[in-house]
Design a protein around this motif. Structure first.
Motif, PDB file in Angstrom:
ATOM      1  N   ALA A  54      53.600 105.017  75.612  1.00 54.54           N
ATOM      2  CA  ALA A  54      53.387 106.512  75.326  1.00 54.54           C
ATOM      3  C   ALA A  54      53.447 107.219  76.816  1.00 54.54           C
ATOM      4  N   ASP A  55      54.098 106.622  77.739  1.00 49.96           N
ATOM      5  CA  ASP A  55      54.320 107.489  78.952  1.00 49.96           C
ATOM      6  C   ASP A  55      55.947 107.503  79.290  1.00 49.96           C
ATOM      7  N   LEU A  56      56.100 108.798  79.862  1.00 49.81           N
ATOM      8  CA  LEU A  56      57.752 109.089  80.408  1.00 49.81           C
ATOM      9  C   LEU A  56      57.744 108.752  81.733  1.00 49.81           C
ATOM     10  N   LEU A  57      58.522 108.221  82.141  1.00 47.09           N
ATOM     11  CA  LEU A  57      58.452 108.279  83.974  1.00 47.09           C
ATOM     12  C   LEU A  57      60.080 108.515  84.338  1.00 47.09           C
ATOM     13  N   ILE A  58      59.953 109.387  85.128  1.00 48.39           N
ATOM     14  CA  ILE A  58      61.300 110.334  85.516  1.00 48.39           C
ATOM     15  C   ILE A  58      61.599 109.876  87.063  1.00 48.39           C
ATOM     16  N   VAL A  84      55.236 111.447  82.961  1.00 51.91           N
ATOM     17  CA  VAL A  84      54.778 112.514  81.984  1.00 51.91           C
ATOM     18  C   VAL A  84      53.840 111.715  81.110  1.00 51.91           C
ATOM     19  N   GLN A  85      52.597 112.392  80.894  1.00 57.11           N
ATOM     20  CA  GLN A  85      51.694 111.951  80.010  1.00 57.11           C
ATOM     21  C   GLN A  85      51.161 113.012  79.267  1.00 57.11           C
ATOM     22  N   LEU A  86      51.618 113.447  77.986  1.00 53.68           N
ATOM     23  CA  LEU A  86      51.254 114.300  77.156  1.00 53.68           C
ATOM     24  C   LEU A  86      49.946 114.259  76.427  1.00 53.68           C
ATOM     25  N   ASN A  87      49.101 115.431  76.514  1.00 55.96           N
ATOM     26  CA  ASN A  87      47.805 115.191  75.551  1.00 55.96           C
ATOM     27  C   ASN A  87      47.711 116.819  75.206  1.00 55.96           C
ATOM     28  N   ASP A  88      46.448 117.041  74.775  1.00 54.35           N
ATOM     29  CA  ASP A  88      46.072 118.264  74.265  1.00 54.35           C
ATOM     30  C   ASP A  88      45.903 119.426  75.332  1.00 54.35           C
ATOM     31  N   LYS A  89      45.673 118.634  76.582  1.00 55.88           N
ATOM     32  CA  LYS A  89      45.731 119.629  77.808  1.00 55.88           C
ATOM     33  C   LYS A  89      46.879 119.802  78.611  1.00 55.88           C
ATOM     34  N   MET A  90      47.748 118.813  78.780  1.00 59.32           N
ATOM     35  CA  MET A  90      48.746 118.705  79.605  1.00 59.32           C
ATOM     36  C   MET A  90      49.942 118.794  78.624  1.00 59.32           C
ATOM     37  N   ASP A 133      71.514 116.547  78.689  1.00 63.21           N
ATOM     38  CA  ASP A 133      71.035 115.491  78.424  1.00 63.21           C
ATOM     39  C   ASP A 133      69.577 115.194  78.628  1.00 63.21           C
ATOM     40  N   LEU A 134      69.195 115.808  79.868  1.00 60.33           N
ATOM     41  CA  LEU A 134      67.576 115.699  80.328  1.00 60.33           C
ATOM     42  C   LEU A 134      66.722 116.440  79.330  1.00 60.33           C
ATOM     43  N   ARG A 135      67.339 117.689  78.965  1.00 60.50           N
ATOM     44  CA  ARG A 135      66.544 118.383  78.069  1.00 60.50           C
ATOM     45  C   ARG A 135      66.276 117.784  76.605  1.00 60.50           C
ATOM     46  N   ALA A 136      67.462 117.117  76.206  1.00 60.32           N
ATOM     47  CA  ALA A 136      67.295 116.604  74.882  1.00 60.32           C
ATOM     48  C   ALA A 136      66.389 115.088  74.836  1.00 60.32           C
ATOM     49  N   THR A 137      66.533 114.500  76.048  1.00 62.84           N
ATOM     50  CA  THR A 137      65.525 113.439  76.147  1.00 62.84           C
ATOM     51  C   THR A 137      64.122 113.852  76.172  1.00 62.84           C
ATOM     52  N   LEU A 138      63.838 114.946  76.812  1.00 56.33           N
ATOM     53  CA  LEU A 138      62.540 115.343  76.856  1.00 56.33           C
ATOM     54  C   LEU A 138      61.877 115.819  75.639  1.00 56.33           C
ATOM     55  N   GLN A 139      63.047 116.380  74.775  1.00 56.22           N
ATOM     56  CA  GLN A 139      62.621 116.893  73.468  1.00 56.22           C
ATOM     57  C   GLN A 139      62.089 115.737  72.494  1.00 56.22           C
ATOM     58  N   ASP A 140      63.199 114.721  72.755  1.00 56.75           N
ATOM     59  CA  ASP A 140      62.862 113.424  71.695  1.00 56.75           C
ATOM     60  C   ASP A 140      61.599 112.803  72.148  1.00 56.75           C
ATOM     61  N   PHE A 141      61.045 112.751  73.340  1.00 54.56           N
ATOM     62  CA  PHE A 141      59.938 112.091  73.810  1.00 54.56           C
ATOM     63  C   PHE A 141      58.510 113.005  73.295  1.00 54.56           C
ATOM     64  N   GLU A 142      58.972 114.476  73.228  1.00 56.57           N
ATOM     65  CA  GLU A 142      57.689 115.198  72.471  1.00 56.57           C
ATOM     66  C   GLU A 142      57.667 114.784  70.998  1.00 56.57           C
ATOM     67  N   LYS A 143      58.782 114.806  70.367  1.00 60.58           N
ATOM     68  CA  LYS A 143      58.708 114.365  68.822  1.00 60.58           C
ATOM     69  C   LYS A 143      58.173 113.250  68.812  1.00 60.58           C
ATOM     70  N   PHE A 144      58.395 112.214  69.598  1.00 65.24           N
ATOM     71  CA  PHE A 144      57.888 110.858  69.459  1.00 65.24           C
ATOM     72  C   PHE A 144      56.379 110.755  69.594  1.00 65.24           C
ATOM     73  N   ILE A 145      55.815 111.611  70.474  1.00 61.31           N
ATOM     74  CA  ILE A 145      54.280 111.540  70.747  1.00 61.31           C
ATOM     75  C   ILE A 145      53.822 112.407  69.571  1.00 61.31           C
ATOM     76  N   GLN A 146      54.276 113.554  69.077  1.00 68.65           N
ATOM     77  CA  GLN A 146      53.727 114.331  67.874  1.00 68.65           C
ATOM     78  C   GLN A 146      53.788 113.170  66.708  1.00 68.65           C
ATOM     79  N   ARG A 147      54.535 112.500  66.396  1.00 62.54           N
ATOM     80  CA  ARG A 147      54.838 111.622  65.270  1.00 62.54           C
ATOM     81  C   ARG A 147      53.590 110.572  65.428  1.00 62.54           C
ATOM     82  N   GLN A 148      53.504 110.161  66.512  1.00 54.39           N
ATOM     83  CA  GLN A 148      52.361 108.949  66.943  1.00 54.39           C
ATOM     84  C   GLN A 148      50.753 109.437  66.758  1.00 54.39           C
ATOM     85  N   ASN A 149      50.786 110.901  67.225  1.00 57.12           N
ATOM     86  CA  ASN A 149      49.436 111.412  67.099  1.00 57.12           C
ATOM     87  C   ASN A 149      49.102 111.630  65.351  1.00 57.12           C
ATOM     88  N   GLN A 150      50.123 111.989  64.613  1.00 54.64           N
ATOM     89  CA  GLN A 150      50.086 112.021  63.190  1.00 54.64           C
ATOM     90  C   GLN A 150      49.804 110.798  62.676  1.00 54.64           C
TER      91      GLN A 150
END
Length: 269
Positions: A54-58, A84-90, A133-150
């Protein structure tokens, strides 16, 4: 052994040319790339975006070239890493922030692996497609985290049946039995009389027997009507047709020589 080394890494994006800059002071509206001295980057290297669980490393790599006689070999050396570690605060903008004056440059929050200290650096690309390409990759990772949380929330609701503490315990208690109204109950010794309509002269036992006999009877099988066989009269009726046909054929045939002779004799007489 470090547990992070046991996790599999998935490379999501590789950009062969990336420019890294030292940041200047941030303005009120945000960072401006034109203040970085774009013609003087501190590093021209390679960017790789890697996902580990669940981590993204740039990661930013320095491309070092080693000369061994006539052979020139290139080696990628890690320069900086932005976890990049997305959560409720970050959220994503806390790790990667676009600048206000260009779509090809960004600000990254890099972390030193040993001391865990962080700092901000600027990075950009020559081509706009690389930034897209960088923007699209970051957006895909955000959607992945949202689906995982749901999915985790849905599974916890199905297994736990509620929250934690007193609310969770109360939701797991069995439901109380339904309450019955005493007015709808019969009193002791009270009976219910049911009037059944019967035909005149028919007793209750006769009606019961007729109902049982009607319920046990089965419907008769369907009647299949077959065509009767051909009778002798029909065959005889077809015979004249054949005879008439033969007669017609005899009439239509031309006369033979014997017929001509007999007819001639008749004329002579």
């Amino acid at each position: 052994m470090d547990e992070t080394l046991l996790s599999a890494e998935l490379c999501r994006l590789t950009i062969d040319e990336c420019f890294v800059y030292k940041l200047t002071n941030r303005t009120a509206n945000g960072h401006r790339a034109e203040d970085w001295g774009l013609d003087k980057p501190i590093l021209t290297g390679v960017m790789k975006v890697v996902q580990r669980d669940a981590d993204l490393l740039i990661r930013f790599y320095e491309n070092k070239k080693n000369t061994m006689g006539t052979i020139i070999a290139s080696e990628l050396v890690l320069f900086a890493e932005c976890p990049v570690q997305l959560n409720d605060k970050m959220i994503m903008s806390n790790f990667v922030e676009p600048v206000v004056d260009s779509s090809r440059y960004f600000v990254f929050r890099v972390v030193e692996p040993k001391s865990k200290k962080h700092m901000f650096i600027g990075a950009g690309f020559r081509e706009r497609q690389s930034a897209f390409d960088l923007r699209a990759t970051l957006q895909d990772f955000e959607k992945f985290i949202q689906r995982q949380n749901q999915a985790e929330k849905a599974s916890s609701d199905m297994i736990g049946g509620g929250g934690e503490g007193e609310e969770g315990e109360a939701s797991q208690l069995p439901l109380p039995p339904p309450e019955f109204d005493e007015k709808l109950q019969l009193k002791q010794g009270q009976k219910i009389k049911v009037n059944l309509k019967m035909k005149s002269g028919q007793t209750r036992s006769d009606k019961t027997q007729s109902q049982s006999s009607q319920g046990s009877t089965m419907l008769p099988p369907p009647i299949i009507k077959l065509k009767p066989p051909m009778s002798s009269s029909s065959s005889s009726s077809s015979t004249p047709t054949t005879t008439s046909t033969s007669e017609a054929s005899a009439v239509s045939t031309p006369p033979t020589e014997e017929d001509d002779d007999e007819w001639g004799d008749f004329v002579g007489s």
